[in-house]
Design a protein around this motif. Structure first.
Motif, PDB file in Angstrom:
ATOM      1  N   SER A 129       0.839  -1.203   0.000  1.00 36.74           N
ATOM      2  CA  SER A 129       0.000   0.000   0.000  1.00 36.74           C
ATOM      3  C   SER A 129       0.876   1.257   0.000  1.00 36.74           C
ATOM      4  O   SER A 129       0.515   2.265  -0.591  1.00 36.74           O
ATOM      5  CB  SER A 129      -0.946   0.011   1.195  1.00 36.74           C
ATOM      6  N   LEU A 130       2.048   1.171   0.657  1.00 38.35           N
ATOM      7  CA  LEU A 130       2.976   2.301   0.626  1.00 38.35           C
ATOM      8  C   LEU A 130       3.500   2.527  -0.786  1.00 38.35           C
ATOM      9  O   LEU A 130       3.604   3.667  -1.238  1.00 38.35           O
ATOM     10  CB  LEU A 130       4.133   2.061   1.599  1.00 38.35           C
ATOM     11  N   ASP A 131       3.810   1.439  -1.480  1.00 39.17           N
ATOM     12  CA  ASP A 131       4.257   1.561  -2.868  1.00 39.17           C
ATOM     13  C   ASP A 131       3.182   2.205  -3.741  1.00 39.17           C
ATOM     14  O   ASP A 131       3.476   3.041  -4.591  1.00 39.17           O
ATOM     15  CB  ASP A 131       4.624   0.190  -3.439  1.00 39.17           C
ATOM     16  N   GLU A 132       1.951   1.817  -3.527  1.00 36.81           N
ATOM     17  CA  GLU A 132       0.846   2.388  -4.295  1.00 36.81           C
ATOM     18  C   GLU A 132       0.697   3.883  -4.002  1.00 36.81           C
ATOM     19  O   GLU A 132       0.491   4.680  -4.910  1.00 36.81           O
ATOM     20  CB  GLU A 132      -0.452   1.659  -3.980  1.00 36.81           C
ATOM     21  N   ARG A 133       0.805   4.240  -2.734  1.00 40.80           N
ATOM     22  CA  ARG A 133       0.690   5.661  -2.375  1.00 40.80           C
ATOM     23  C   ARG A 133       1.853   6.467  -2.927  1.00 40.80           C
ATOM     24  O   ARG A 133       1.672   7.595  -3.384  1.00 40.80           O
ATOM     25  CB  ARG A 133       0.595   5.820  -0.858  1.00 40.80           C
ATOM     26  N   LEU A 134       3.064   5.907  -2.879  1.00 39.78           N
ATOM     27  CA  LEU A 134       4.223   6.603  -3.464  1.00 39.78           C
ATOM     28  C   LEU A 134       4.062   6.785  -4.965  1.00 39.78           C
ATOM     29  O   LEU A 134       4.393   7.839  -5.519  1.00 39.78           O
ATOM     30  CB  LEU A 134       5.513   5.837  -3.165  1.00 39.78           C
ATOM     31  N   LYS A 135       3.569   5.757  -5.632  1.00 40.53           N
ATOM     32  CA  LYS A 135       3.356   5.841  -7.074  1.00 40.53           C
ATOM     33  C   LYS A 135       2.314   6.908  -7.403  1.00 40.53           C
ATOM     34  O   LYS A 135       2.492   7.708  -8.324  1.00 40.53           O
ATOM     35  CB  LYS A 135       2.909   4.484  -7.602  1.00 40.53           C
ATOM     36  N   ALA A 136       1.239   6.950  -6.626  1.00 44.53           N
ATOM     37  CA  ALA A 136       0.201   7.964  -6.847  1.00 44.53           C
ATOM     38  C   ALA A 136       0.744   9.369  -6.575  1.00 44.53           C
ATOM     39  O   ALA A 136       0.453  10.310  -7.315  1.00 44.53           O
ATOM     40  CB  ALA A 136      -1.007   7.685  -5.958  1.00 44.53           C
TER      41      ALA A 136
END
Length: 106
Positions: free
Chosen positions: A20-27
């Motif tokens: 989920s952190l990776d997804e938030r960083l990507k966003a």
């Protein structure tokens, strides 16, 4: 989770929180790239107009003075044609700046 693992991650190596952190960083990176793209593209015409105004302010009087000086040397009428051409170069520069200022910086 094992006690020997100092990172505190489950045995799979990658925790659920990291995905989920990776997804938030990507966003966040995508949002920042979009913001930079809009910010970089928006004032471009304004900067171009400013550069044109600066060019007119320098080139108009300088060009008129150089042409007037050359004609003065050729005809021997120093300094009158230099002054006339300097004044006319300044007038033309301000006229062009007025035209530039009437354009919309979209």
């Amino acid at each position: 989770m094992t006690q020997d693992d100092p990172r505190g991650l489950p045995e799979g190596g990658k925790g659920e929180g990291l995905s989920s952190l990776d997804e938030r960083l990507k966003a966040a990176r995508n949002a920042e790239a979009a913001r930079k793209g809009k910010a970089a593209g928006k004032p471009r015409k304004g900067y171009n107009q400013g550069s044109r105004v600066l060019t007119e302010l320098i080139a108009g009087p300088a060009g008129g003075a150089i042409i007037g000086w050359l004609i003065d040397r050729w005809l021997g009428t120093s300094p009158w044609l230099l002054l006339v051409m300097l004044f006319s170069g300044t007038v033309v520069a301000f006229r062009n700046i007025y035209r530039i200022s009437n354009e919309r910086p979209e």
